[in-house]
Write a protein that holds these residues in place. Sequence first.
Motif, mmCIF file in Angstrom:
data_model
loop_
_atom_site.group_PDB
_atom_site.id
_atom_site.type_symbol
_atom_site.label_atom_id
_atom_site.label_comp_id
_atom_site.label_asym_id
_atom_site.label_seq_id
_atom_site.Cartn_x
_atom_site.Cartn_y
_atom_site.Cartn_z
ATOM 1 N N ALA A 271 0.824 -1.211 0.000
ATOM 2 C CA ALA A 271 0.000 0.000 0.000
ATOM 3 C C ALA A 271 0.855 1.256 0.000
ATOM 4 C CB ALA A 271 -0.941 -0.013 1.217
ATOM 5 N N GLU A 272 2.026 1.168 0.664
ATOM 6 C CA GLU A 272 2.848 2.376 0.763
ATOM 7 C C GLU A 272 3.680 2.656 -0.494
ATOM 8 O OE1 GLU A 272 2.963 -0.267 2.588
ATOM 9 O OE2 GLU A 272 5.006 -1.035 2.862
ATOM 10 N N ALA A 295 -2.691 5.090 -4.939
ATOM 11 C CA ALA A 295 -2.094 5.474 -3.658
ATOM 12 C C ALA A 295 -2.831 4.794 -2.505
ATOM 13 C CB ALA A 295 -2.140 6.992 -3.497
ATOM 14 N N GLY A 296 -2.100 4.206 -1.619
ATOM 15 C CA GLY A 296 -2.680 3.620 -0.418
ATOM 16 C C GLY A 296 -3.335 2.282 -0.613
ATOM 17 N N GLU A 298 -3.098 -1.746 -1.937
ATOM 18 C CA GLU A 298 -2.153 -2.812 -2.265
ATOM 19 C C GLU A 298 -2.594 -3.482 -3.559
ATOM 20 O OE1 GLU A 298 -0.712 -5.542 0.848
ATOM 21 O OE2 GLU A 298 -1.452 -7.159 -0.468
ATOM 22 N N GLU A 334 9.724 -3.344 -3.488
ATOM 23 C CA GLU A 334 10.073 -2.329 -2.505
ATOM 24 C C GLU A 334 10.654 -1.119 -3.219
ATOM 25 O OE1 GLU A 334 12.576 -4.012 0.472
ATOM 26 O OE2 GLU A 334 11.404 -5.872 0.571
#
Lengths: 522, 325
Positions: A271-272, A295-296, A298, A334
Amino acid sequence: MRHALALAALVLAQAAPAQQLRRLALIAGNDEGGRDTKPLVYATADAKKIHEILVQLGGVQADDARLLLNARPQELLGALSQLEARSAEARRRGERTALLVYFSGHAKDGALRMGDGSLPLDALRARLAAAPADIRLGIFDACRSGAAVRTKGVRRAPAFDVQSDARADAQGMVILTSSASDEDSQESDSIAGSYFTHHLVSGLRGDADRSGDGRVSLSEAYAYAYDRTVADTAESAAGAQHPTFSYDLAGNGDLVLTEVSSRREGLRFPAEAPQGVYYLVDGRGRVVAEVFKEAGAERRIVLSPGKYRVKRRLDDRLRVGDVEVQGGAVSTVEESRLRDAPFSDDPVKGGSRTSWSVGLAAAYQGFFGYQDYFPPSTSLGLELQLHHYFRSDWMLDFDATLGGGKGQVPLSTISGTAAYKFTQLSVGSSIITQWPMGDVVPFAGVRLSFMVLGRQFDPAVYAKEYQAMFTWSPGALVGVKWHFAGGWHAVARLRLQYLNYNIDENRHFGFGELGGMVGYAF
Amino acid sequence: MRSSVLASFAALLALASGCGGDWSNADVEFSAALPRRSDVTVSMPLQSGLTASGLRESGVTAWAVGDPSKAAADARSAAQGLDLTAGFFISILEGATSIPPTTRTPELRIWGPFPNQDSPGWELQLLMTRKPVVINAGGPDPIEGFYWKIEYKQQSAQDWRAAPLVEGFYQPGEIRHGLGAVQLYAAELRASGMPSAKGLSDLGTLARLFLVYDNRTDRPHTITVQATDDASQVVTIVYQELATLSGLLVFDLRANDPQATHVQAASRWTPEYRGRSDMAVLEGTATGAHAVECWDAQQNVSYVFNPWDGIFGGDEQRDCAFGPP
């Protein structure tokens, strides 16, 4: 609307578990559309993608899938007959069946163009309508393929309504087309495929799973492909491309196309992670999926085990990183492991636009078994290469080479040998196809060169002192290219050439050239 | 556009056969078997200021010690004539083989036909074969070698003339060194009516000219010319290199003079061009007569023994560079 659809599908799936569905698929791709059409670049590649994902995630057993590449209409109809027979047999055993027909290629004047043959869309649609399957699904990714549905309530809309009759399993026919009846279906080099199929595949891999239930339904896949296709083509020179559908399903009207939750391996975008469009590029430089990350939220998609490069395009640069998907595991993308990269380092190799590169080459050349005539030599050369001109991953190479060495003419009636200095000038052109595998690119091709050979004797040996020869030499080459930094690349290459000699007598020579090159791509 | 480029490329691939040029190992072999002009020469020091007076049939003549040596001038003149004759024929071969042959077969090369620029309406061709033949070049044993000839004919004629202009043999040995023979059919050339070619413009009564050269590296280089005139008189000149710039020239005349039907004169010279000539009557009523003349480095008579003219002078032991032959 989409939320309503997702909710409905979820409720239906839980309330009335569907009877096991036997899925059969006929997938065809034709790059060639015959007269008055330009060859497509990615039609067969798109068919392969659909075939892969249906077998991998779509519940189609490999034996129930037929993949036809550049086939003729008769072959397609023959394969369809086989699948119809299988479906009929399964239904006699009480199974429910779904028959999916996918075609990627040209369509013109109301017919699918398959090489020099054509298959009328109306006939195919009628054939599909009569097929002995509970659900018939046609997907046509072709120019003006909307003609396949225009006769019956065609609509172009971001989603279609699912009739929710939970008491009965779905039955009927759905046809999806990549464009309306008056639109072209467009391919893109940057995604190495057609917009529609590319987004359909990405959606089926999980990015279209808006309900989050681990399944991608027909309506979800269509809605996803519609939105993304229209968005991507809105600014194109050919104009926006609107996928269409014809929907005639009764009962539990939504059809689950892929079960992304059935496969454990894939990629997760936490999510980030920054929002944006992420491209997943496989080891061959092909975009296998595209994920629109909000955004936000997943996101998760299914991918086969392997190494992938993740690319996110910003206004001024790329964010690029490598990730490996291992069997049975979900890897996480990541942001901290992505690095900035210039646009010239775009990992998408397969669908680049036409571009040039130059190189400095060196080689060692030797003739097979006939060094009495032509000695070994070394050479230096300049090369100019035109990439992706004929088609993606094909290259047209122009080279000019100057080489030399020393040789001896054995003398049969005189004691001694006649020594000489050997020079060779050749200009050649090659047509090369490449198979990008990330930074490493194997390639093979054919070459035609014009050679001017000369040899200088000591006048004390040969009064004329100089002999020359000029000839055409066809050949083939194989090699591998390695992109080691920016636009720089190194090449290792083997050329095998033929030379016909007919001055003293008619003889056939073969020679090999082992060489390397350092080049820079613009 | 792209399809046409591909099609063109494919067509070129299909047509990519054959070659042009003169890349020939056999040409090298043909050429390497022939001597260089510079290797078939009479080795003699350069000398300016002397004029050749022609070799007289009577051989050596001088007036007195200290006078300019007639024998020295005659020897030089004869040597130069021999050198020019050998050079003429070797140059023909060098000139021809310096251009690519017109026709190549495994054992044959043909240059021409070419129009004879000195004789309009006539044409020439050179044929050279590597098919071995055996010839008698005048030595003790026959030699095996290869054959070449220059044929000629009127351009309107169908066939080449039966007798070639020149024919030759060579026995390959080492590169550009070997034994060879050349024969000029001068009488047949005159009879053909072809205007004399350049270099052959003054054949006089010459009927046939036979030249043998030997520049093999393991023995002294020799050049032999034998000229036969229409009256069947035969002149043979044999040159043998003794050392660099030093040589022996033997002049052998078979004439119709009853007093001396067979006369032989032998001249030798050193690198400084000191020399000696010996003349002897071998056949005829004067058989046994002989004369000697030696000259110094200034080509002046240093010793003379001429009983015919009653001229004597100098000391043979002291004033001659060579002893009796």
